[in-house]
Design a protein around this motif. Structure first.
Motif, mmCIF file in Angstrom:
data_model
loop_
_atom_site.group_PDB
_atom_site.id
_atom_site.type_symbol
_atom_site.label_atom_id
_atom_site.label_comp_id
_atom_site.label_asym_id
_atom_site.label_seq_id
_atom_site.Cartn_x
_atom_site.Cartn_y
_atom_site.Cartn_z
ATOM 1 N N GLU A 178 42.430 86.927 -29.086
ATOM 2 C CA GLU A 178 41.528 85.184 -29.018
ATOM 3 C C GLU A 178 41.349 85.107 -27.747
ATOM 4 O OE1 GLU A 178 44.869 83.076 -30.119
ATOM 5 O OE2 GLU A 178 45.002 83.761 -32.497
ATOM 6 N N ASN A 181 53.080 92.014 -37.191
ATOM 7 C CA ASN A 181 52.029 92.687 -37.027
ATOM 8 C C ASN A 181 51.441 94.060 -36.131
ATOM 9 O OD1 ASN A 181 50.829 89.224 -36.564
ATOM 10 N ND2 ASN A 181 52.169 88.763 -36.238
ATOM 11 N N LYS A 196 37.989 74.464 -33.902
ATOM 12 C CA LYS A 196 38.681 75.785 -33.921
ATOM 13 C C LYS A 196 40.885 75.446 -34.495
ATOM 14 C CE LYS A 196 41.925 76.804 -29.985
ATOM 15 N NZ LYS A 196 42.231 78.487 -29.617
ATOM 16 N N GLU A 240 38.703 89.806 -32.734
ATOM 17 C CA GLU A 240 39.910 89.481 -32.922
ATOM 18 C C GLU A 240 41.340 89.468 -32.299
ATOM 19 O OE1 GLU A 240 38.591 91.829 -34.421
ATOM 20 O OE2 GLU A 240 38.751 91.779 -35.898
ATOM 21 N N PRO A 299 46.972 77.355 -34.306
ATOM 22 C CA PRO A 299 47.695 78.184 -34.790
ATOM 23 C C PRO A 299 49.134 78.507 -35.293
ATOM 24 C CG PRO A 299 47.481 78.696 -32.480
ATOM 25 C CD PRO A 299 46.979 77.347 -32.705
ATOM 26 N N TYR A 351 45.483 87.104 -25.893
ATOM 27 C CA TYR A 351 46.675 87.456 -27.139
ATOM 28 C C TYR A 351 46.036 88.644 -28.833
ATOM 29 C CZ TYR A 351 50.275 85.855 -23.864
ATOM 30 O OH TYR A 351 51.069 85.078 -22.634
ATOM 31 N N PRO A 352 46.260 89.168 -28.997
ATOM 32 C CA PRO A 352 45.540 89.322 -30.742
ATOM 33 C C PRO A 352 45.853 88.364 -31.316
ATOM 34 C CG PRO A 352 47.702 90.842 -30.312
ATOM 35 C CD PRO A 352 47.528 90.035 -29.075
ATOM 36 N N LYS A 353 45.605 87.825 -32.483
ATOM 37 C CA LYS A 353 45.437 86.411 -33.369
ATOM 38 C C LYS A 353 46.696 87.168 -34.871
ATOM 39 C CE LYS A 353 41.116 84.992 -33.896
ATOM 40 N NZ LYS A 353 39.721 84.571 -34.886
ATOM 41 N N SER A 354 48.127 86.300 -34.981
ATOM 42 C CA SER A 354 48.814 87.314 -35.716
ATOM 43 C C SER A 354 48.296 86.905 -37.373
ATOM 44 C CB SER A 354 49.480 85.515 -35.729
ATOM 45 O OG SER A 354 50.685 85.711 -35.923
ATOM 46 N N GLU A 384 52.978 81.513 -27.032
ATOM 47 C CA GLU A 384 51.675 81.013 -27.660
ATOM 48 C C GLU A 384 51.379 81.316 -29.365
ATOM 49 O OE1 GLU A 384 47.566 80.683 -27.099
ATOM 50 O OE2 GLU A 384 49.233 81.049 -26.153
ATOM 51 N N TRP A 385 52.457 82.032 -29.636
ATOM 52 C CA TRP A 385 52.464 81.709 -31.391
ATOM 53 C C TRP A 385 53.210 81.273 -32.127
ATOM 54 C CZ3 TRP A 385 52.375 87.955 -33.106
ATOM 55 C CH2 TRP A 385 51.340 88.302 -32.806
#
Length: 179
Positions: free
Chosen positions: A41, A53, A2, A39, A5, A45-48, A106-107
């Motif tokens: 996670e 985005n 992993k 895509e 991020p 949430y979507p990945k940056s 989160e990001w």
């Protein structure tokens, strides 16, 4: 394995700065950002994919590149990070402001030390927009200022179907007030 991020975002930013001139000259297209289960996670949430985005596909390739350039330049010169995210759904959230805040956390938008990030989330199908700020940013860009930028600068353009114009004007107004 992993990947952290924050580390990923840092490497992405450095990569984009080193390729900035070539990407624009070679006609590199905006990445297709349709997201499905692969895509998203584990946290939902979507990945940056960068500082812009566009999961909701509201920007053209040119608009995407221009907005990315403005936001990267601002981040580079001030160390304040502003991220724009368009989405098609905020499920399971009902409150887009909470979604934007949680997504920014989160990001890891902004620096950890200064907590100086700002996230703009647009959900076109939901007809909602929110601006979430880190605690360091909120000292300057209060909720009242962010709401004023939304209602007086962004929404009038959105009502005319001009999403890029609304976001661009909003970003410029936020930058003006943040400086």
């Amino acid at each position: 394995m992993k990947i952290d991020p924050k580390l990923f975002l840092f490497v992405l930013i450095i990569s984009l700065f080193s390729c900035k001139g070539t990407a624009q000259e070679s006609g590199t297209e905006k990445p297709i950002v349709e997201f499905g289960s692969s895509e998203i996670e584990k946290n939902g949430y979507p990945k940056s994919v960068g500082i812009v985005n566009d999961y909701g596909q509201i920007f053209s390739e040119t608009q995407y590149l221009e907005l990315t350039k403005v936001l990267y330049e601002y981040d580079r010169t001030t160390a304040r990070q502003m991220v724009v995210v368009s989405i098609d759904s905020m499920a399971p959230y009902e409150n887009i402001t909470q979604y934007a805040s949680d997504l920014g956390n989160e990001w890891g938008v902004g620096t950890k030390e200064e907590n100086n990030g700002l996230v703009i989330v647009i959900c076109k199908p939901c007809r909602q927009i929110a601006i979430a700020t880190g605690l360091g940013t909120e000292q300057i860009l209060t909720d009242e200022i962010c709401n004023e930028v939304i209602t007086k600068t962004i929404l009038p353009e959105f009502k005319n179907g001009e999403f890029y114009t609304g976001i661009t004007k909003g970003v410029k107004e936020l930058i003006r007030r943040w400086n």
